[in-house]
Write an enzyme that holds these catalytic residues in place. Sequence first.
Site, PDB file in Angstrom:
ATOM      1  N   GLN A  99       0.842  -1.194   0.000  1.00  0.00           N
ATOM      2  CA  GLN A  99       0.000   0.000   0.000  1.00  0.00           C
ATOM      3  C   GLN A  99       0.876   1.243   0.000  1.00  0.00           C
ATOM      4  OE1 GLN A  99      -3.190   1.356   0.412  1.00  0.00           O
ATOM      5  NE2 GLN A  99      -2.385   3.345   1.022  1.00  0.00           N
ATOM      6  N   THR A 100       0.517   2.242  -0.812  1.00  0.00           N
ATOM      7  CA  THR A 100       1.252   3.500  -0.732  1.00  0.00           C
ATOM      8  C   THR A 100       0.370   4.691  -1.075  1.00  0.00           C
ATOM      9  OG1 THR A 100       3.243   4.683  -1.433  1.00  0.00           O
ATOM     10  CG2 THR A 100       2.141   3.341  -3.111  1.00  0.00           C
ATOM     11  N   ARG A 101       0.664   5.795  -0.423  1.00  0.00           N
ATOM     12  CA  ARG A 101       0.083   7.083  -0.814  1.00  0.00           C
ATOM     13  C   ARG A 101       1.211   8.055  -1.148  1.00  0.00           C
ATOM     14  NH1 ARG A 101      -0.568   7.790   5.213  1.00  0.00           N
ATOM     15  NH2 ARG A 101       0.432   9.750   5.787  1.00  0.00           N
ATOM     16  N   HIS A 104      10.682   5.267  -2.165  1.00  0.00           N
ATOM     17  CA  HIS A 104      12.127   5.430  -2.110  1.00  0.00           C
ATOM     18  C   HIS A 104      12.783   4.052  -2.002  1.00  0.00           C
ATOM     19  CE1 HIS A 104      11.723   9.713  -2.101  1.00  0.00           C
ATOM     20  NE2 HIS A 104      10.974   9.706  -1.010  1.00  0.00           N
ATOM     21  N   HIS A 120      11.321   1.523   0.498  1.00  0.00           N
ATOM     22  CA  HIS A 120      10.042   0.912   0.096  1.00  0.00           C
ATOM     23  C   HIS A 120      10.280  -0.156  -0.970  1.00  0.00           C
ATOM     24  CE1 HIS A 120       8.863   5.226   1.074  1.00  0.00           C
ATOM     25  NE2 HIS A 120       8.357   4.513   2.066  1.00  0.00           N
ATOM     26  N   GLY A 161       3.873  -1.992   7.555  1.00  0.00           N
ATOM     27  CA  GLY A 161       5.128  -1.506   8.108  1.00  0.00           C
ATOM     28  C   GLY A 161       4.928  -0.516   9.229  1.00  0.00           C
ATOM     29  N   ARG A 162       5.970   0.221   9.479  1.00  0.00           N
ATOM     30  CA  ARG A 162       5.962   1.225  10.543  1.00  0.00           C
ATOM     31  C   ARG A 162       5.061   2.394  10.156  1.00  0.00           C
ATOM     32  NH1 ARG A 162       9.265   5.577  12.052  1.00  0.00           N
ATOM     33  NH2 ARG A 162       9.858   5.649  14.261  1.00  0.00           N
ATOM     34  N   HIS A 170       1.927   2.623   9.505  1.00  0.00           N
ATOM     35  CA  HIS A 170       1.047   2.345   8.381  1.00  0.00           C
ATOM     36  C   HIS A 170      -0.257   3.149   8.503  1.00  0.00           C
ATOM     37  CE1 HIS A 170      -0.347  -0.455   5.119  1.00  0.00           C
ATOM     38  NE2 HIS A 170      -1.509   0.018   5.537  1.00  0.00           N
ATOM     39  N   ALA A 171      -0.571   3.910   7.465  1.00  0.00           N
ATOM     40  CA  ALA A 171      -1.828   4.678   7.347  1.00  0.00           C
ATOM     41  C   ALA A 171      -2.004   5.720   8.444  1.00  0.00           C
ATOM     42  CB  ALA A 171      -3.040   3.742   7.324  1.00  0.00           C
TER      43      ALA A 171
END
Length: 396
Positions: free
Chosen positions: A199-201, A205, A208, A295-296, A298-299
């Site tokens: 998931q990404t917004r 880099h 990721h 991950g750390r 998240h969201a």
Amino acid sequence: MIKPHGSTTLNPLYVMDAKMREELAKEAMSLPSVVISSAAAGNAVMMGGGYFNPLTGFMNVADAMSCADKMTTTKGLFFPVPIVNVIKDPAPIKGAKRIALRDPNVAGNPVLAIQDVEAIEEITADQMKFMTEKVYRTDDMEHPGVKAFNTVGNFAVSGPIKVLNYSYFELDFPETFRTAYQIREEMQKLGWQKVVAFQTRNPMHRAHEELCRMAYNDVKADGILIHMLLGRLKPGDIPADVRDACIRKMVELYFEPNTVLITGYGFDMLYAGPREAVLHALFRQNCGCTHFIVGRDHAGVGDYYGPFDAQTIFTDEVPKGALEIEIYMADHTAWSKKLGRVVMMRDVPDHTKDDFILLSGTKVRAMLSEGQAPPPEFSRPEVAKILMGYYQSTLK
């Protein structure tokens, strides 16, 4: 391929039959209508694409309260957040059994969906406060998700919907926007059985990129689904088109061919931390993914959540067996000067902070705005070039 949440087959609410869709669009012209909130429009798009399977429409207050409280509807269906259509003024649709839902995000407010109205209920201030605190773990109006949830009205319109289009997402992001059923079809064509979702917004880099590669290798996956949010974000976040360009360039240059699907979904970010992480996992299961990276932070947003709250919710609060997708729990990743590669910090207990290349978001934004690329250990040069162009254009 993993089965959808709550049913054996995916049940998207988009009207597939073109003739039926045309008939419904004509019918909508004579129906009472309401311009819904951006959040409700996102919910409709997600239900249309099968992402929120097995929901058939917007929840009533009892189900919304139950999902906020226990992450299940009153009938026991696991769902981590309320999926509601909340409006300010119900007068235009009072007494109507069938209404047209108009899109707030497209010029002219065209009809997005048709809803059969089961109830129009006023949500009390206490109920709003309860749902806000349960889902967001705060009622601070400075929190962007809390503000969005509490400023769209207090009347819940519940009932099943039929979705007629995918708002602006299909037109603005034709190469990237995909429904859950389209993603399933694509993965089936590729012969992928084991798939890890990311998931990404934000642009991705090196950390990721390597995290995706680590998860892919660790679970012995057939492919990676890079799945980006295409909806509304808070001020300061990178626009979807820039993020899309960055991710495509990274995948093109640094991943093996046919190992990554780059896709996006139409939804407004909640910034709800742990609860949103569970929602993210649920709709990646509906896409057919078997594993989901959490991950750390998240969201999250600001310091409203602990760095690993979005992981512990899966072990401490999500009932066993509620979801079939497996969670790949990741630590913070960064470039190790000692080892000359990206590592998870928990895997290198002999490292100190000075052994990593760590840059704050503020520092990176300042560098890019000044036309200075971050070190290649932090960001791929080709990605940094796209971001520099964006940041410098905002200064003109």
